[in-house]
Design a protein around this motif. Sequence first.
Motif, PDB file in Angstrom:
ATOM      1  N   ILE A 213     120.388  24.134 -41.458  1.00  0.00           N
ATOM      2  CA  ILE A 213     120.301  25.916 -41.338  1.00  0.00           C
ATOM      3  C   ILE A 213     119.108  26.300 -41.806  1.00  0.00           C
ATOM      4  O   ILE A 213     118.567  27.213 -41.184  1.00  0.00           O
ATOM      5  CB  ILE A 213     121.476  26.266 -42.223  1.00  0.00           C
ATOM      6  N   THR A 214     118.628  25.750 -42.927  1.00  0.00           N
ATOM      7  CA  THR A 214     117.410  26.460 -43.678  1.00  0.00           C
ATOM      8  C   THR A 214     116.206  26.027 -42.317  1.00  0.00           C
ATOM      9  O   THR A 214     115.342  27.168 -42.167  1.00  0.00           O
ATOM     10  CB  THR A 214     116.977  25.571 -44.710  1.00  0.00           C
ATOM     11  N   THR A 215     116.146  24.987 -41.770  1.00  0.00           N
ATOM     12  CA  THR A 215     115.232  24.719 -40.746  1.00  0.00           C
ATOM     13  C   THR A 215     115.316  25.603 -39.420  1.00  0.00           C
ATOM     14  O   THR A 215     114.207  26.406 -38.976  1.00  0.00           O
ATOM     15  CB  THR A 215     114.981  23.531 -40.135  1.00  0.00           C
ATOM     16  N   ARG A 216     116.415  25.899 -39.018  1.00  0.00           N
ATOM     17  CA  ARG A 216     116.715  27.023 -38.190  1.00  0.00           C
ATOM     18  C   ARG A 216     116.421  28.252 -38.361  1.00  0.00           C
ATOM     19  O   ARG A 216     115.719  28.855 -37.511  1.00  0.00           O
ATOM     20  CB  ARG A 216     118.127  26.903 -37.547  1.00  0.00           C
ATOM     21  N   LEU A 217     116.670  28.853 -39.494  1.00  0.00           N
ATOM     22  CA  LEU A 217     116.345  30.096 -40.024  1.00  0.00           C
ATOM     23  C   LEU A 217     114.723  30.334 -39.972  1.00  0.00           C
ATOM     24  O   LEU A 217     114.219  31.233 -39.927  1.00  0.00           O
ATOM     25  CB  LEU A 217     117.244  30.457 -41.428  1.00  0.00           C
ATOM     26  N   ARG A 218     114.101  29.535 -40.643  1.00  0.00           N
ATOM     27  CA  ARG A 218     112.791  29.391 -40.851  1.00  0.00           C
ATOM     28  C   ARG A 218     112.301  30.532 -41.741  1.00  0.00           C
ATOM     29  O   ARG A 218     111.225  31.191 -41.166  1.00  0.00           O
ATOM     30  CB  ARG A 218     112.035  29.093 -39.479  1.00  0.00           C
ATOM     31  N   SER A 219     112.870  30.781 -42.721  1.00  0.00           N
ATOM     32  CA  SER A 219     112.504  31.911 -43.401  1.00  0.00           C
ATOM     33  C   SER A 219     111.093  31.593 -44.285  1.00  0.00           C
ATOM     34  O   SER A 219     110.805  30.417 -44.527  1.00  0.00           O
ATOM     35  CB  SER A 219     113.283  32.171 -44.446  1.00  0.00           C
ATOM     36  N   SER A 220     110.483  32.627 -44.385  1.00  0.00           N
ATOM     37  CA  SER A 220     109.135  32.392 -45.158  1.00  0.00           C
ATOM     38  C   SER A 220     109.345  31.917 -46.626  1.00  0.00           C
ATOM     39  O   SER A 220     108.595  31.186 -47.085  1.00  0.00           O
ATOM     40  CB  SER A 220     108.362  33.882 -45.188  1.00  0.00           C
ATOM     41  N   ILE A 221     110.514  32.516 -47.276  1.00  0.00           N
ATOM     42  CA  ILE A 221     110.766  31.956 -48.724  1.00  0.00           C
ATOM     43  C   ILE A 221     112.031  31.549 -48.470  1.00  0.00           C
ATOM     44  O   ILE A 221     113.056  32.210 -48.117  1.00  0.00           O
ATOM     45  CB  ILE A 221     110.463  33.031 -49.808  1.00  0.00           C
ATOM     46  N   VAL A 222     112.374  30.350 -48.965  1.00  0.00           N
ATOM     47  CA  VAL A 222     113.802  29.799 -49.479  1.00  0.00           C
ATOM     48  C   VAL A 222     114.083  29.800 -50.944  1.00  0.00           C
ATOM     49  O   VAL A 222     113.305  29.174 -51.583  1.00  0.00           O
ATOM     50  CB  VAL A 222     113.890  28.471 -48.773  1.00  0.00           C
ATOM     51  N   LEU A 223     114.958  30.310 -51.181  1.00  0.00           N
ATOM     52  CA  LEU A 223     115.454  30.238 -52.780  1.00  0.00           C
ATOM     53  C   LEU A 223     116.743  29.589 -53.003  1.00  0.00           C
ATOM     54  O   LEU A 223     117.660  30.101 -52.493  1.00  0.00           O
ATOM     55  CB  LEU A 223     115.728  31.723 -53.399  1.00  0.00           C
ATOM     56  N   PRO A 224     116.579  28.258 -53.285  1.00  0.00           N
ATOM     57  CA  PRO A 224     117.846  27.472 -53.827  1.00  0.00           C
ATOM     58  C   PRO A 224     118.781  28.063 -54.905  1.00  0.00           C
ATOM     59  O   PRO A 224     118.411  28.983 -55.697  1.00  0.00           O
ATOM     60  CB  PRO A 224     117.522  26.098 -53.988  1.00  0.00           C
ATOM     61  N   MET A 225     119.939  27.914 -54.584  1.00  0.00           N
ATOM     62  CA  MET A 225     121.081  28.354 -55.730  1.00  0.00           C
ATOM     63  C   MET A 225     122.217  27.419 -55.848  1.00  0.00           C
ATOM     64  O   MET A 225     122.206  26.327 -54.855  1.00  0.00           O
ATOM     65  CB  MET A 225     121.575  29.711 -55.409  1.00  0.00           C
ATOM     66  N   HIS A 226     123.328  27.473 -56.810  1.00  0.00           N
ATOM     67  CA  HIS A 226     124.388  26.897 -56.711  1.00  0.00           C
ATOM     68  C   HIS A 226     124.310  25.388 -56.725  1.00  0.00           C
ATOM     69  O   HIS A 226     124.886  24.351 -56.001  1.00  0.00           O
ATOM     70  CB  HIS A 226     125.448  27.333 -55.191  1.00  0.00           C
ATOM     71  N   LEU A 227     123.506  24.945 -57.805  1.00  0.00           N
ATOM     72  CA  LEU A 227     123.343  23.530 -57.907  1.00  0.00           C
ATOM     73  C   LEU A 227     124.387  23.181 -59.095  1.00  0.00           C
ATOM     74  O   LEU A 227     124.206  23.629 -60.185  1.00  0.00           O
ATOM     75  CB  LEU A 227     121.837  23.345 -58.566  1.00  0.00           C
ATOM     76  N   ARG A 228     125.097  22.293 -58.824  1.00  0.00           N
ATOM     77  CA  ARG A 228     126.317  21.954 -59.892  1.00  0.00           C
ATOM     78  C   ARG A 228     126.465  20.407 -59.553  1.00  0.00           C
ATOM     79  O   ARG A 228     127.269  20.068 -58.417  1.00  0.00           O
ATOM     80  CB  ARG A 228     127.553  22.810 -59.515  1.00  0.00           C
ATOM     81  N   GLY A 229     126.036  19.639 -60.483  1.00  0.00           N
ATOM     82  CA  GLY A 229     126.757  18.286 -60.297  1.00  0.00           C
ATOM     83  C   GLY A 229     125.936  17.568 -59.401  1.00  0.00           C
ATOM     84  O   GLY A 229     125.918  16.216 -59.201  1.00  0.00           O
ATOM     85  N   THR A 230     124.963  17.922 -58.617  1.00  0.00           N
ATOM     86  CA  THR A 230     124.322  17.168 -57.419  1.00  0.00           C
ATOM     87  C   THR A 230     122.729  17.549 -57.527  1.00  0.00           C
ATOM     88  O   THR A 230     122.263  18.846 -57.929  1.00  0.00           O
ATOM     89  CB  THR A 230     124.817  17.426 -56.290  1.00  0.00           C
ATOM     90  N   ARG A 231     122.048  16.793 -57.820  1.00  0.00           N
ATOM     91  CA  ARG A 231     120.601  16.915 -57.910  1.00  0.00           C
ATOM     92  C   ARG A 231     119.819  17.581 -56.579  1.00  0.00           C
ATOM     93  O   ARG A 231     120.192  17.366 -55.431  1.00  0.00           O
ATOM     94  CB  ARG A 231     119.723  15.891 -58.284  1.00  0.00           C
ATOM     95  N   ILE A 232     118.859  18.266 -56.803  1.00  0.00           N
ATOM     96  CA  ILE A 232     118.393  18.975 -55.599  1.00  0.00           C
ATOM     97  C   ILE A 232     117.205  18.350 -54.938  1.00  0.00           C
ATOM     98  O   ILE A 232     116.897  18.603 -53.705  1.00  0.00           O
ATOM     99  CB  ILE A 232     117.562  20.452 -56.121  1.00  0.00           C
ATOM    100  N   GLN A 233     116.691  16.911 -55.208  1.00  0.00           N
ATOM    101  CA  GLN A 233     115.672  16.334 -54.712  1.00  0.00           C
ATOM    102  C   GLN A 233     116.009  15.790 -53.265  1.00  0.00           C
ATOM    103  O   GLN A 233     114.742  15.891 -52.626  1.00  0.00           O
ATOM    104  CB  GLN A 233     115.249  15.149 -55.773  1.00  0.00           C
TER     105      GLN A 233
END
Length: 276
Positions: A213-233
């Motif tokens: 979804i992030t690739t399809r939207l291809r926004s200039s800025i992506v801000l992550p959120m909702h990190l719970r129990g899983t690493r973002i890496q």
Amino acid sequence: MLSFLAMAAMLAAAGHAAAQNAGAEPPVSQCLAVAQALPNVIFAAAAADDPLAVPDAVTITFAGHSTYRIESSSGVVVATDFSGVHGAEPPPRVITMNRAHSTHYTLSPDARIEVVLPGWNPDGPEPARHNVVVDDVYIRNVTTDIRGWGDGGMIPDANSIFIFELAGLCIGHLGHLHHALTEAHYAEIGRLDIVMVPVDGGLTLSHTGMAEITTRLRSSIVLPMHLRGTRIQSYLSMMSSEFAIDFMDGNSITVTTRDLPARPTIMVPAGLASRG
């Protein structure tokens, strides 16, 4: 737990804005795709009346979990997926909420909050439809389904992707997204210069699904959120070939239409990076 119908009654009794703008003609979106042209959609382009004028700025601050505070140049503050825990002080003027679980909404919003926008329709089966203008901020929504925690089925239109249009920017918040987006969703969303995406990797979408979804939207800025129990890496690794990765020193960015990055960039707030 109170029903969502009871929640609607409580919000009404508290004197909060109805937030549906029923019967009003919605403003013209500067971000919206021409849905009738599917699959060959045409996206609107932001255009300033005076190209030499200094553009207005928007400040976006990660408050915690899925709550970002978005502040317009006139001082309107919107808090996303607001539960009353994160970003509550000073009170925002507008809040958006989603119903997946209690960290994304509140049954008792502060009485000082003027506009409360639930991402579902507490009054019936029809989707929530918001077209709200608060000074220099226009807010609309695109509904998606969520998983039912009992039988595992899907609850239609129980989540909203909120789109905030201000200062010539199109800013989207995907909420508690549980499924891939359709062509119709993408057309309804339109262009997003900045998008806030859940990256927990399981409670919402998998990292693979969110990367698509992030690739399809291809926004200039992506801000992550909702990190719970899983690493973002793992999510960042999937995105690093096409998106720059910027680990922020703090939790706030200030953006205008002129200083969006040339290469799409995932900007990880310090408060989120410290957990991932």
